[in-house]
Scaffold this motif. Sequence first.
Motif, PDB file in Angstrom:
ATOM      1  N   PHE A  71     119.294 -40.866  88.965  1.00  0.00           N
ATOM      2  CA  PHE A  71     118.807 -39.579  88.476  1.00  0.00           C
ATOM      3  C   PHE A  71     119.890 -38.570  88.871  1.00  0.00           C
ATOM      4  O   PHE A  71     120.430 -38.645  89.984  1.00  0.00           O
ATOM      5  CB  PHE A  71     117.495 -39.227  89.193  1.00  0.00           C
ATOM      6  CG  PHE A  71     116.488 -38.429  88.427  1.00  0.00           C
ATOM      7  CD1 PHE A  71     115.197 -38.248  88.958  1.00  0.00           C
ATOM      8  CD2 PHE A  71     116.779 -37.849  87.189  1.00  0.00           C
ATOM      9  CE1 PHE A  71     114.226 -37.534  88.245  1.00  0.00           C
ATOM     10  CE2 PHE A  71     115.803 -37.144  86.479  1.00  0.00           C
ATOM     11  CZ  PHE A  71     114.536 -36.982  87.006  1.00  0.00           C
ATOM     12  N   GLU A  94     117.114 -26.742  92.924  1.00  0.00           N
ATOM     13  CA  GLU A  94     117.111 -26.462  91.484  1.00  0.00           C
ATOM     14  C   GLU A  94     116.065 -25.414  91.110  1.00  0.00           C
ATOM     15  O   GLU A  94     116.012 -24.959  89.977  1.00  0.00           O
ATOM     16  CB  GLU A  94     116.900 -27.758  90.695  1.00  0.00           C
ATOM     17  CG  GLU A  94     115.522 -28.367  90.758  1.00  0.00           C
ATOM     18  CD  GLU A  94     115.253 -29.123  92.052  1.00  0.00           C
ATOM     19  OE1 GLU A  94     114.139 -29.632  92.208  1.00  0.00           O
ATOM     20  OE2 GLU A  94     116.141 -29.152  92.928  1.00  0.00           O
ATOM     21  N   TRP A  95     115.204 -25.039  92.089  1.00  0.00           N
ATOM     22  CA  TRP A  95     114.179 -24.018  91.822  1.00  0.00           C
ATOM     23  C   TRP A  95     114.578 -22.645  92.356  1.00  0.00           C
ATOM     24  O   TRP A  95     113.766 -21.716  92.369  1.00  0.00           O
ATOM     25  CB  TRP A  95     112.846 -24.446  92.460  1.00  0.00           C
ATOM     26  CG  TRP A  95     111.981 -25.281  91.569  1.00  0.00           C
ATOM     27  CD1 TRP A  95     112.244 -26.549  91.149  1.00  0.00           C
ATOM     28  CD2 TRP A  95     110.737 -24.907  90.950  1.00  0.00           C
ATOM     29  NE1 TRP A  95     111.255 -26.992  90.313  1.00  0.00           N
ATOM     30  CE2 TRP A  95     110.297 -26.018  90.180  1.00  0.00           C
ATOM     31  CE3 TRP A  95     109.960 -23.748  90.981  1.00  0.00           C
ATOM     32  CZ2 TRP A  95     109.118 -25.991  89.443  1.00  0.00           C
ATOM     33  CZ3 TRP A  95     108.772 -23.719  90.249  1.00  0.00           C
ATOM     34  CH2 TRP A  95     108.359 -24.831  89.492  1.00  0.00           C
ATOM     35  N   TRP A 228     113.503 -38.147  79.470  1.00  0.00           N
ATOM     36  CA  TRP A 228     112.700 -37.954  80.687  1.00  0.00           C
ATOM     37  C   TRP A 228     112.251 -36.490  80.712  1.00  0.00           C
ATOM     38  O   TRP A 228     112.967 -35.601  81.153  1.00  0.00           O
ATOM     39  CB  TRP A 228     113.581 -38.272  81.904  1.00  0.00           C
ATOM     40  CG  TRP A 228     112.865 -38.837  83.085  1.00  0.00           C
ATOM     41  CD1 TRP A 228     112.781 -40.165  83.453  1.00  0.00           C
ATOM     42  CD2 TRP A 228     112.129 -38.126  84.079  1.00  0.00           C
ATOM     43  NE1 TRP A 228     112.043 -40.299  84.595  1.00  0.00           N
ATOM     44  CE2 TRP A 228     111.622 -39.059  85.006  1.00  0.00           C
ATOM     45  CE3 TRP A 228     111.813 -36.753  84.276  1.00  0.00           C
ATOM     46  CZ2 TRP A 228     110.852 -38.708  86.114  1.00  0.00           C
ATOM     47  CZ3 TRP A 228     111.041 -36.395  85.368  1.00  0.00           C
ATOM     48  CH2 TRP A 228     110.574 -37.379  86.269  1.00  0.00           C
ATOM     49  N   TRP A 233     103.650 -29.043  82.741  1.00  0.00           N
ATOM     50  CA  TRP A 233     102.413 -28.495  83.312  1.00  0.00           C
ATOM     51  C   TRP A 233     102.112 -27.078  82.830  1.00  0.00           C
ATOM     52  O   TRP A 233     101.025 -26.584  83.061  1.00  0.00           O
ATOM     53  CB  TRP A 233     102.500 -28.515  84.846  1.00  0.00           C
ATOM     54  CG  TRP A 233     103.713 -27.825  85.378  1.00  0.00           C
ATOM     55  CD1 TRP A 233     103.908 -26.489  85.503  1.00  0.00           C
ATOM     56  CD2 TRP A 233     104.921 -28.445  85.837  1.00  0.00           C
ATOM     57  NE1 TRP A 233     105.164 -26.230  85.989  1.00  0.00           N
ATOM     58  CE2 TRP A 233     105.798 -27.404  86.216  1.00  0.00           C
ATOM     59  CE3 TRP A 233     105.344 -29.772  85.949  1.00  0.00           C
ATOM     60  CZ2 TRP A 233     107.073 -27.661  86.711  1.00  0.00           C
ATOM     61  CZ3 TRP A 233     106.604 -30.030  86.444  1.00  0.00           C
ATOM     62  CH2 TRP A 233     107.458 -28.981  86.827  1.00  0.00           C
ATOM     63  N   ARG A 261     105.630 -37.566  80.840  1.00  0.00           N
ATOM     64  CA  ARG A 261     105.572 -36.105  80.982  1.00  0.00           C
ATOM     65  C   ARG A 261     105.851 -35.411  79.649  1.00  0.00           C
ATOM     66  O   ARG A 261     106.004 -34.212  79.590  1.00  0.00           O
ATOM     67  CB  ARG A 261     106.558 -35.660  82.080  1.00  0.00           C
ATOM     68  CG  ARG A 261     106.235 -36.261  83.443  1.00  0.00           C
ATOM     69  CD  ARG A 261     107.089 -35.659  84.545  1.00  0.00           C
ATOM     70  NE  ARG A 261     106.923 -36.425  85.793  1.00  0.00           N
ATOM     71  CZ  ARG A 261     107.353 -36.007  86.988  1.00  0.00           C
ATOM     72  NH1 ARG A 261     107.969 -34.849  87.092  1.00  0.00           N
ATOM     73  NH2 ARG A 261     107.189 -36.758  88.066  1.00  0.00           N
ATOM     74  N   ARG A 266      99.892 -36.928  83.037  1.00  0.00           N
ATOM     75  CA  ARG A 266     100.260 -37.169  84.437  1.00  0.00           C
ATOM     76  C   ARG A 266      99.218 -36.591  85.392  1.00  0.00           C
ATOM     77  O   ARG A 266      98.845 -35.434  85.295  1.00  0.00           O
ATOM     78  CB  ARG A 266     101.632 -36.557  84.717  1.00  0.00           C
ATOM     79  CG  ARG A 266     102.117 -36.732  86.140  1.00  0.00           C
ATOM     80  CD  ARG A 266     103.566 -36.384  86.267  1.00  0.00           C
ATOM     81  NE  ARG A 266     103.872 -34.987  86.007  1.00  0.00           N
ATOM     82  CZ  ARG A 266     104.401 -34.153  86.908  1.00  0.00           C
ATOM     83  NH1 ARG A 266     104.589 -34.586  88.146  1.00  0.00           N
ATOM     84  NH2 ARG A 266     104.710 -32.909  86.595  1.00  0.00           N
ATOM     85  N   GLU A 286     106.397 -39.259  91.760  1.00  0.00           N
ATOM     86  CA  GLU A 286     107.542 -38.481  92.225  1.00  0.00           C
ATOM     87  C   GLU A 286     107.506 -38.383  93.743  1.00  0.00           C
ATOM     88  O   GLU A 286     106.480 -37.986  94.319  1.00  0.00           O
ATOM     89  CB  GLU A 286     107.494 -37.080  91.610  1.00  0.00           C
ATOM     90  CG  GLU A 286     108.586 -36.162  92.058  1.00  0.00           C
ATOM     91  CD  GLU A 286     108.621 -34.876  91.257  1.00  0.00           C
ATOM     92  OE1 GLU A 286     108.814 -33.826  91.892  1.00  0.00           O
ATOM     93  OE2 GLU A 286     108.397 -34.933  90.026  1.00  0.00           O
ATOM     94  N   TRP A 308     116.510 -32.035  94.844  1.00  0.00           N
ATOM     95  CA  TRP A 308     117.044 -32.720  93.664  1.00  0.00           C
ATOM     96  C   TRP A 308     118.390 -32.106  93.319  1.00  0.00           C
ATOM     97  O   TRP A 308     119.410 -32.772  93.198  1.00  0.00           O
ATOM     98  CB  TRP A 308     116.056 -32.575  92.497  1.00  0.00           C
ATOM     99  CG  TRP A 308     114.702 -33.140  92.766  1.00  0.00           C
ATOM    100  CD1 TRP A 308     113.623 -32.456  93.265  1.00  0.00           C
ATOM    101  CD2 TRP A 308     114.261 -34.481  92.599  1.00  0.00           C
ATOM    102  NE1 TRP A 308     112.545 -33.286  93.389  1.00  0.00           N
ATOM    103  CE2 TRP A 308     112.902 -34.536  92.999  1.00  0.00           C
ATOM    104  CE3 TRP A 308     114.880 -35.652  92.148  1.00  0.00           C
ATOM    105  CZ2 TRP A 308     112.152 -35.708  92.964  1.00  0.00           C
ATOM    106  CZ3 TRP A 308     114.125 -36.831  92.105  1.00  0.00           C
ATOM    107  CH2 TRP A 308     112.786 -36.852  92.513  1.00  0.00           C
TER     108      TRP A 308
END
Length: 709
Positions: A71, A94-95, A228, A233, A261, A266, A286, A308
């Motif tokens: 990944f 990454e957020w 992927w 959500w 997803r 999920r 996850e 990640w």
Amino acid sequence: MISLIRMSEISVSLLSHFKILLSMKKMIPLLVLILSMMACSQPKQKDYLNESPGQKDERMKWWRDAGFGMFIHWGPYAVPAGYYKGEPVPGVGEWIMSSAKIPVAEYEVFARDFNPVDFDADEWVKLAKSAGMKYIVITSKHHDGFCLWDSKVTDYDFAGFTAFKRDPLKELAEACHKEGIVLCFYHSIMDWHHAEAKGESFATYRENYLKPQLKELLTNYGPIGALWFDGEWIEEWTEEQGRDLYNYLRNIQPELIINNRVGKGRDGMQGMNKAGEFVGDFGTPEQEILDVASKLDWEACMTMNDTWGYKKDDHNWKSTRELVFNLVDVVAKGGNYLLNVGPDAQGIIPAESTQRLEAIGEWMKNNHSVVYNSRQWVKYGEGEDVRYTVSKEGRLQATILEMPGGQKTFRYIHPKEGSEVSVLGSDVKLKWLFDEVKGTTVFFPESWNNEENWSDLFAMTLVFDSQQPQVTAPPVISYNDKAGVTKEMFGEKARVELTAVEGARIFYQLNEGPVKVYQSPIEVTQTTTLSVYAQKAGFVASEAVKAEFFHTSAFKELTLNPEPSTNYRANGNLSLFDGERGSDNFKDGKWLGFEGDDVEIIVDLGTVKKIKEIRLSCMQNLGGWIFYPQQLSYELSRDGSTYTTAYTYQHQVTKDDPNGFSEFPAMLKDTQARYIKVNARNVGVCPAWHDGSGGKAWMFIDELMVETR
Ligand code: FHN
């Protein structure tokens, strides 16, 4: 009065219009023909949502045989690398745009500075290959909306926004093709950068941005193994849109595999689908691995440290041993392992990741048959340190995660008479002995007491020519004529019966006591955990089954306020002490459900008693908008007016909280009381991060257990 001249002008133009209409009328059949040809030219969308199991097996075969993938989370977030305005920003790298609430325009500055001059696609792909990985899933676009390819649909990509005038996905596609690695794309449905990716305009974003970009990715980079999806959500996304997108994409690349997803199936981080029909080809746990084996297609994705995307100060690296264990644990349970790397802003994969991948690659050299084309055995393992797989040649492989002393016993293996036990990566043949009760014991050479002589440092795989194991069926625990009980309440005493298949002997253990042979029904008079297994002659012993019997004193009276909601009333107050705890299906008619309300329960034991323990069973199912109490307390009183708090629990639910049950047990040192008051505070409304944010939250309770002396 209209002049004659004017009259003739009008009739001439009417005539010409009539002629035009006439000629157009002649055009209609032609127009119809052109339109129908155009329609026919539009290849009819094939329906891939109702593919046959055989067709799915064919399509999934490479993916199931691969077992292990890389990944890659890479994007502008690697520039700040976890810092904003000089301050470390907690959470995954990454957020950072969301966690640090960075305005779009400011975050775009990071994108402008994203110039990975050291990016080398061959190096990345070769690293994945050297680790034994068969496919790569790279973030073509993450939640921040930046595109890692040269998209014609936006300029928020390298070509349009940075000094880096190359297309990394093109270079990766070529490198993957060269090395025989399958390229796959991660793509976020949620997009923090695109103005229309929320609210009313979402459909425009979907049709004019999301789909065209996915078409670019599936058209300009050769065969793509899988898509992927993530970020599904968001409330704007629905299962229906997921089904439509799934079919749209498979009509572009029919052999494409798409994760679950793409839809709304999920069920939280455990990643498998909720009950019901949902679109998608595989489940996506996850940062966790399924507890037991699954026949469904699934892939556990995991970080090597705690992020990640690249964060320069996240050094909480998992050991290579743990990563190898995870890989073996996942494949033994029928899954794939997708292990993440987060390259930095220069395009370099952190050394700590590279070292671990190379070490895993060393292990794979000897043990690749555990991962590639391997299949599940009837048992995925024994305990925490043995994992079973079947090689493509059909041989039983037992991977030992913790190197034992001189010998190791395998309960479920019964090797064929005269057969040898070998070790992957070694020519040693090991001696073994079969015992009907214990199973097969394998003896290791003295020299193996020194790990230098081990064939593999992290985990060793023994290969057996084993008969298909004959495992005795598990016994059944019955109480009050109810078979298969797991958790029961009883007043004075409980009479428990054990049954098993014809010819099997039954062995049982009360709490940690001695193992006894079952002769007749067992009487328990205090809270007891019963563990039972059966063993038929010539068969391997069954696995143990457990049941818990909880001694509770009868209540003189119990009041519940408010009444539970009509749909989740079960048998009212009685359900709180009928010994029947609800299952994980909150619609099983055993749970009391309260929509938005706090709950108060008052129990009168009739006389003052020594309270040993109190438990209240609650359920959490985030997908079902059901939350544990945010606050719970048990208060005791001798007179029913003055209460003292004996136990409190407080917790702010988060999106990573697991679904499940909890009994909130309070061990009390024989506190004397007659009355017990339980207060459970409901979360009230679904939190901001929840799909149902703002909607009324549910609290589900069952089984109030009070043990007295
Ligand atoms: O929010 C993302 C997260 O950044 C990361 O991409 C993981 C990887 O599976 N998925 C989401 C969290 O569920």
